[in-house]
Design a protein around this motif. Sequence first.
Motif, short mmCIF file in Angstrom:
data_model
loop_
_atom_site.label_atom_id
_atom_site.label_comp_id
_atom_site.label_asym_id
_atom_site.label_seq_id
_atom_site.Cartn_x
_atom_site.Cartn_y
_atom_site.Cartn_z
N ALA A 115 -1.18 3.71 13.44
CA ALA A 115 -0.71 4.88 14.13
C ALA A 115 -0.26 6.04 13.53
O ALA A 115 -0.62 7.22 13.85
N SER A 116 -0.10 6.03 12.18
CA SER A 116 0.15 6.99 11.38
C SER A 116 -0.97 7.94 11.04
O SER A 116 -1.18 9.21 10.75
N VAL A 117 -2.24 7.38 10.99
CA VAL A 117 -3.55 8.01 10.68
C VAL A 117 -4.20 8.57 12.03
O VAL A 117 -4.82 9.65 12.07
N ILE A 118 -4.00 7.64 13.06
CA ILE A 118 -4.78 8.12 14.48
C ILE A 118 -4.08 9.04 15.13
O ILE A 118 -4.66 10.08 15.64
N ALA B 224 4.84 7.21 3.65
CA ALA B 224 4.13 7.34 2.19
C ALA B 224 2.91 8.18 2.45
O ALA B 224 2.24 8.79 1.62
N ILE B 225 2.03 7.73 3.40
CA ILE B 225 0.79 8.23 3.66
C ILE B 225 0.82 9.79 4.00
O ILE B 225 0.17 10.64 3.59
N ALA C 154 3.97 5.71 -5.53
CA ALA C 154 4.15 5.64 -6.96
C ALA C 154 2.86 6.27 -7.80
O ALA C 154 3.21 7.01 -8.72
N LEU C 155 1.80 6.16 -7.12
CA LEU C 155 0.64 6.89 -7.78
C LEU C 155 0.17 8.23 -7.60
O LEU C 155 -0.34 9.07 -8.16
N PHE C 156 0.47 8.47 -6.32
CA PHE C 156 -0.05 9.90 -5.58
C PHE C 156 1.12 10.90 -5.09
O PHE C 156 0.89 11.68 -4.33
N SER C 157 2.25 10.69 -5.61
CA SER C 157 3.46 11.55 -5.17
C SER C 157 4.56 11.38 -6.15
O SER C 157 4.79 10.36 -6.86
N ASN C 158 5.30 12.45 -6.17
CA ASN C 158 6.42 12.51 -7.15
C ASN C 158 7.86 12.15 -6.35
O ASN C 158 8.91 12.51 -6.74
N VAL D 299 0.87 -1.15 0.02
CA VAL D 299 -0.10 -0.13 -0.07
C VAL D 299 0.89 1.33 0.05
O VAL D 299 0.43 2.25 -0.83
N GLY D 300 1.94 1.23 0.79
CA GLY D 300 2.89 2.46 0.82
C GLY D 300 3.52 2.70 -0.74
O GLY D 300 3.42 3.66 -1.20
N VAL D 301 3.71 1.47 -1.31
CA VAL D 301 4.36 1.65 -2.36
C VAL D 301 3.32 2.12 -3.50
O VAL D 301 3.61 2.97 -4.27
N ALA D 302 2.10 1.69 -3.46
CA ALA D 302 1.03 2.24 -4.41
C ALA D 302 0.98 3.77 -4.22
O ALA D 302 0.65 4.50 -5.02
N ALA D 303 0.81 4.43 -2.98
CA ALA D 303 0.66 5.69 -2.42
C ALA D 303 1.53 6.52 -3.05
O ALA D 303 1.60 7.49 -3.56
#
Length: 431
Positions: free
Chosen positions: A347-350, A298-299, A37-41, A31-35
């Motif tokens: 942890a990262s979201v909460i 990534a998030i 690769a798709l939504f960050s430069n 999921v981190g790789v997808a975030a």
Amino acid sequence: MSIAVLSLILLVLLFAFLGSGLWVAFSLLGVGVAAMALFSNAPLGLVMATTFWGHSNSWALAALPLFIWMGEILFRSRLSEDMFTGLAPWMNRLPGQLLHVNVFACGIFAAVSGSSAATAATIGKLSIPELAKRGYPEQMVIGTLAGSATLGLLIPPSIILIVYGVATEQSIARLFVAGVLPGLLLVSLFVGYVVIWALLNRKSLPLEDMRVSFAERLKRSRRLLPVVLLITGVIGSIYAGIASPTDAAAVGVVLALLLSWRSGTLSWESFRDGLMSATVTSCMIAFILAGASFLTVAIGFTGIPRVLAEWIGSLGLSTFVLLAALTVFFVVLGCFLDGISVVVLTASVIMPMVLQAGIDPLWFGIFLVIVVEMSQITPPVGFNLFVLQSLTGRDILTVARAALPFFVLMIVALVVITLVPAIVTYLPERM
């Protein structure tokens, strides 16, 4: 693309990975790789490498494999037998008699193993046959074991508190000390429930004469002395500021080896098995932490935590409502994931919304661990339920029903520490 749509895509992807049977660490990493690769430069490879190194090169994290190894050594010793023999004579005057041995033995073993499942397995192997032979009701035997074994997550040295401390950059020593009074609160609630149940169900308990002289009690209690000294040395040195958690863990391993050797249970085979089991468990947890740390970074690049925290803040929720919502969220999540995965995954979201609401992250760590304890006795993926199912041969729903009263008592504990947060913060503030 809006943050809401982005969050939904990543959430669906995560559950797709987990549902496919992919390891939790690989799921988080994917999921981190997808975030990224798709939504960050941002440079994916560089961020991944620096994150893995930065979060694994931690002295505080060294306490993790050492405490796990200490628990594995004691798991293979005569500790459970010694605790049963030492505790039983002191329980005869309490309503419920030997049912209390489950509670206190789990509390003591939790303080040296740091593992909920290991506590349930170790104490259960001895107490289930013994109490069944004496005629104690199976439902209460299973329930006291299921509930009390969860203390392994809270009473220091707790593996999950180390994970939380590393994931959120909180002091592990202060987290350990913060878990002492809430742990004693839970033990008190469990003992109180057994007493009340025993008074209301006298005919369900066996009539046995357990009168033992005071001298004989003291004689049998000598078998508790080594483990009490071990607990005092490990936790006391941390509280007194003499040793860091990692130093105390190293001392704990040495003392555990000496204790096992003195009891005659230390052999080359038990030493090797304990070391290998601790290595496997430690690698699994470290791998999950590495995947979670990368997902956190990534998030962060996507901006989801910041927007989510702002959104929660705009709702104007009171602290109690937010905590109630988080409790339901964590219990539901814990129905499908183990406790460590729940902590590192969220942890990262909460944490941004917790900080936004003005909640002390140290206090929230203890709150979160108690909620994760609740998930350990919640089907379908309650690890303690699986352990007790294998020991008793009963189906998962029967074991879950026996554990239900203790699930309710944990909710009571959550309410108490929410209304009286000093139960958590009193000792750390005096370090």
